[in-house]
Design an enzyme around this catalytic site. Structure first.
Site, PDB file in Angstrom:
ATOM      1  N   HIS A  31       0.834  -1.203   0.000  1.00  0.00           N
ATOM      2  CA  HIS A  31       0.000   0.000   0.000  1.00  0.00           C
ATOM      3  C   HIS A  31       0.871   1.256   0.000  1.00  0.00           C
ATOM      4  O   HIS A  31       0.603   2.211  -0.732  1.00  0.00           O
ATOM      5  CB  HIS A  31      -0.926   0.015   1.222  1.00  0.00           C
ATOM      6  N   HIS A  78       2.000  -4.121   9.421  1.00  0.00           N
ATOM      7  CA  HIS A  78       3.371  -3.877   8.974  1.00  0.00           C
ATOM      8  C   HIS A  78       4.221  -3.324  10.104  1.00  0.00           C
ATOM      9  O   HIS A  78       3.720  -2.646  10.997  1.00  0.00           O
ATOM     10  CB  HIS A  78       3.411  -2.866   7.814  1.00  0.00           C
TER      11      HIS A  78
END
Length: 107
Positions: A31, A78
């Site tokens: 992303h 993440h």
């Protein structure tokens, strides 16, 4: 490119509580990488067509990319290094695309 890097590195996602379910490897953040490349390209294209407000365009694009990266950490999908790598790879990809674009435009 993102999937290729993920398959080479094979870093597992953080194992603490996530706010969303997600599968696959963690490094780099796709992303973050994609938003950096796409919103960077959009900012570049807009800035080549306007005379005033170029700094505002790049500031908005940068803030949006930063918020996307931070949201990946907030969601627990993440690590910080995944997001930083996403920014780095996204910027490299953006520079590559802009270099090719300029060379094609010159011909």
């Amino acid at each position: 490119m993102n999937e290729m890097i993920k398959e080479i590195v094979k870093r597992e996602r953080p194992d603490f509580d996530r706010l969303t379910d997600i599968s696959g490897y963690s490094f780099p953040s796709g992303h973050t990488m994609n938003s950096t490349a796409v919103y960077g390209l959009i900012a570049y294209l807009i800035s080549t067509r306007i005379k005033k407000g170029k700094r505002v365009v790049f500031a908005v694009s940068s803030i949006l990319c930063l918020l996307i990266g931070l949201s990946r950490i907030y969601l627990g999908v993440h690590y910080l290094t995944d997001v930083l790598a996403g920014f780095a790879v996204g910027l490299c990809w953006l520079m590559f695309i802009l270099t090719i674009s300029e060379k094609v435009r010159q011909k």
